[in-house]
Motif scaffolding. Structure first.
Motif, PDB file in Angstrom:
ATOM      1  N   ALA A  81     -85.981  55.564  16.733  1.00  0.00           N
ATOM      2  CA  ALA A  81     -86.181  54.693  17.762  1.00  0.00           C
ATOM      3  C   ALA A  81     -87.480  54.084  17.942  1.00  0.00           C
ATOM      4  O   ALA A  81     -88.676  54.738  17.326  1.00  0.00           O
ATOM      5  CB  ALA A  81     -85.886  55.586  19.137  1.00  0.00           C
ATOM      6  N   ARG A  82     -87.754  52.853  18.276  1.00  0.00           N
ATOM      7  CA  ARG A  82     -88.842  52.191  18.396  1.00  0.00           C
ATOM      8  C   ARG A  82     -88.860  51.584  19.870  1.00  0.00           C
ATOM      9  O   ARG A  82     -88.195  50.360  20.063  1.00  0.00           O
ATOM     10  CB  ARG A  82     -89.209  51.347  17.227  1.00  0.00           C
ATOM     11  N   ASP A  83     -89.765  51.369  20.552  1.00  0.00           N
ATOM     12  CA  ASP A  83     -89.832  50.767  21.799  1.00  0.00           C
ATOM     13  C   ASP A  83     -88.518  50.289  22.773  1.00  0.00           C
ATOM     14  O   ASP A  83     -88.202  49.435  22.806  1.00  0.00           O
ATOM     15  CB  ASP A  83     -90.567  49.345  21.267  1.00  0.00           C
ATOM     16  N   GLY A  84     -87.650  51.508  22.862  1.00  0.00           N
ATOM     17  CA  GLY A  84     -86.368  51.277  23.465  1.00  0.00           C
ATOM     18  C   GLY A  84     -85.470  50.856  22.522  1.00  0.00           C
ATOM     19  O   GLY A  84     -84.363  50.687  23.055  1.00  0.00           O
ATOM     20  N   GLU A  85     -85.696  50.595  21.220  1.00  0.00           N
ATOM     21  CA  GLU A  85     -84.687  50.171  20.059  1.00  0.00           C
ATOM     22  C   GLU A  85     -84.343  51.075  19.537  1.00  0.00           C
ATOM     23  O   GLU A  85     -85.080  51.758  18.946  1.00  0.00           O
ATOM     24  CB  GLU A  85     -85.206  48.743  19.538  1.00  0.00           C
ATOM     25  N   THR A  86     -83.109  51.369  18.951  1.00  0.00           N
ATOM     26  CA  THR A  86     -82.561  52.313  18.162  1.00  0.00           C
ATOM     27  C   THR A  86     -82.252  51.653  16.641  1.00  0.00           C
ATOM     28  O   THR A  86     -81.957  50.669  16.471  1.00  0.00           O
ATOM     29  CB  THR A  86     -81.601  53.003  18.513  1.00  0.00           C
ATOM     30  N   TYR A  87     -82.460  52.556  15.795  1.00  0.00           N
ATOM     31  CA  TYR A  87     -82.050  52.267  14.219  1.00  0.00           C
ATOM     32  C   TYR A  87     -81.400  53.408  13.702  1.00  0.00           C
ATOM     33  O   TYR A  87     -82.155  54.536  13.590  1.00  0.00           O
ATOM     34  CB  TYR A  87     -83.291  51.796  13.560  1.00  0.00           C
ATOM     35  N   ALA A  88     -80.152  53.177  13.229  1.00  0.00           N
ATOM     36  CA  ALA A  88     -79.457  54.480  12.532  1.00  0.00           C
ATOM     37  C   ALA A  88     -79.038  54.260  11.184  1.00  0.00           C
ATOM     38  O   ALA A  88     -78.593  52.917  10.742  1.00  0.00           O
ATOM     39  CB  ALA A  88     -78.232  54.625  13.538  1.00  0.00           C
ATOM     40  N   VAL A  89     -79.219  54.828  10.114  1.00  0.00           N
ATOM     41  CA  VAL A  89     -79.159  54.544   8.760  1.00  0.00           C
ATOM     42  C   VAL A  89     -78.321  55.722   8.030  1.00  0.00           C
ATOM     43  O   VAL A  89     -78.771  56.870   8.437  1.00  0.00           O
ATOM     44  CB  VAL A  89     -80.309  53.970   8.171  1.00  0.00           C
ATOM     45  N   PRO A  90     -77.436  55.478   7.147  1.00  0.00           N
ATOM     46  CA  PRO A  90     -76.881  56.515   6.553  1.00  0.00           C
ATOM     47  C   PRO A  90     -77.849  56.826   5.558  1.00  0.00           C
ATOM     48  O   PRO A  90     -78.666  56.042   4.838  1.00  0.00           O
ATOM     49  CB  PRO A  90     -75.650  56.050   5.851  1.00  0.00           C
ATOM     50  N   MET A  91     -77.914  58.396   5.377  1.00  0.00           N
ATOM     51  CA  MET A  91     -78.887  58.840   4.457  1.00  0.00           C
ATOM     52  C   MET A  91     -78.390  60.042   3.406  1.00  0.00           C
ATOM     53  O   MET A  91     -77.576  60.788   3.966  1.00  0.00           O
ATOM     54  CB  MET A  91     -80.297  59.315   5.244  1.00  0.00           C
ATOM     55  N   SER A  92     -78.839  60.045   2.370  1.00  0.00           N
ATOM     56  CA  SER A  92     -78.708  61.321   1.766  1.00  0.00           C
ATOM     57  C   SER A  92     -79.986  62.119   2.130  1.00  0.00           C
ATOM     58  O   SER A  92     -80.731  61.875   2.547  1.00  0.00           O
ATOM     59  CB  SER A  92     -79.027  61.124   0.057  1.00  0.00           C
ATOM     60  N   PHE A  93     -79.556  63.782   2.253  1.00  0.00           N
ATOM     61  CA  PHE A  93     -80.623  64.481   2.935  1.00  0.00           C
ATOM     62  C   PHE A  93     -80.369  65.871   2.184  1.00  0.00           C
ATOM     63  O   PHE A  93     -79.366  66.076   1.519  1.00  0.00           O
ATOM     64  CB  PHE A  93     -80.507  64.785   4.375  1.00  0.00           C
ATOM     65  N   GLY A  94     -81.469  66.533   1.967  1.00  0.00           N
ATOM     66  CA  GLY A  94     -81.281  67.923   1.446  1.00  0.00           C
ATOM     67  C   GLY A  94     -82.053  68.881   2.698  1.00  0.00           C
ATOM     68  O   GLY A  94     -82.471  68.431   3.550  1.00  0.00           O
ATOM     69  N   TYR A  95     -81.256  70.191   2.777  1.00  0.00           N
ATOM     70  CA  TYR A  95     -81.684  71.184   3.986  1.00  0.00           C
ATOM     71  C   TYR A  95     -82.110  72.417   3.152  1.00  0.00           C
ATOM     72  O   TYR A  95     -81.564  72.947   2.363  1.00  0.00           O
ATOM     73  CB  TYR A  95     -80.456  71.347   4.701  1.00  0.00           C
ATOM     74  N   ASP A  96     -83.548  72.786   3.826  1.00  0.00           N
ATOM     75  CA  ASP A  96     -83.838  74.213   3.476  1.00  0.00           C
ATOM     76  C   ASP A  96     -83.839  75.341   4.080  1.00  0.00           C
ATOM     77  O   ASP A  96     -84.496  76.455   4.003  1.00  0.00           O
ATOM     78  CB  ASP A  96     -85.072  73.931   2.545  1.00  0.00           C
TER      79      ASP A  96
END
Length: 151
Positions: free
Chosen positions: A36-51
């Protein structure tokens, strides 16, 4: 009891256990990252890792300024939502919320790289990325996590 309350009560019965959530985060490897930035959202598909403590992402900059970096720099708490759906009665989803930070030190990069290497998924476009472009690694500290599944 109203219908709305009955729906919420039904969800409680569908909560994932801590072990199921952990397994989903360690084995799935793709999710949607919401910033989020200044009340605007941005969602993006991502590859991720988790530890077990953090979720890690790599942002590859094809151009400057990078929309992902701009939003990530201003997001106080990000949300990562992974889900898998194999049919109406066979699904699960996990949402992780917490602060997101750009990794700077080589130890942090190594930890993130190892986590991504364990279960991250990379689309073909990563192979075509310019290695001279900007590559940033980010981590989301797991503060809150919820998981739901079908019965």
């Amino acid at each position: 009891m109203s219908d709305d309350t009955a729906d919420v009560d039904a969800l409680v019965e569908n909560e994932m256990t801590d072990a199921e959530i952990e397994d989903a985060l360690r084995t799935h490897g793709t999710a949607v990252l919401s910033l989020a930035r200044d009340g605007e959202t941005y969602a993006v598909p991502m590859s991720f890792g988790y530890d077990g403590e953090r979720c890690y992402f790599v942002f590859i900059g094809y151009h400057e300024p990078s929309t992902k970096n701009e939003f990530a720099n201003t997001t106080e708490r990000a949300t990562l939502t992974m889900y898998e759906e194999n049919g109406r009665d066979d699904w699960h989803s996990v949402s992780v919320r917490g602060p997101i930070t750009r990794l700077e030190g080589s130890d942090e990069w190594e930890r993130g790289r190892d986590a991504i290497g364990d279960n991250g998924w990379y689309p073909g476009l990563f192979r075509r990325s310019d290695p001279r472009g900007r590559i940033d690694m980010w981590a989301l500290d797991v503060e809150d996590v919820t998981g739901y599944k079908s019965n």
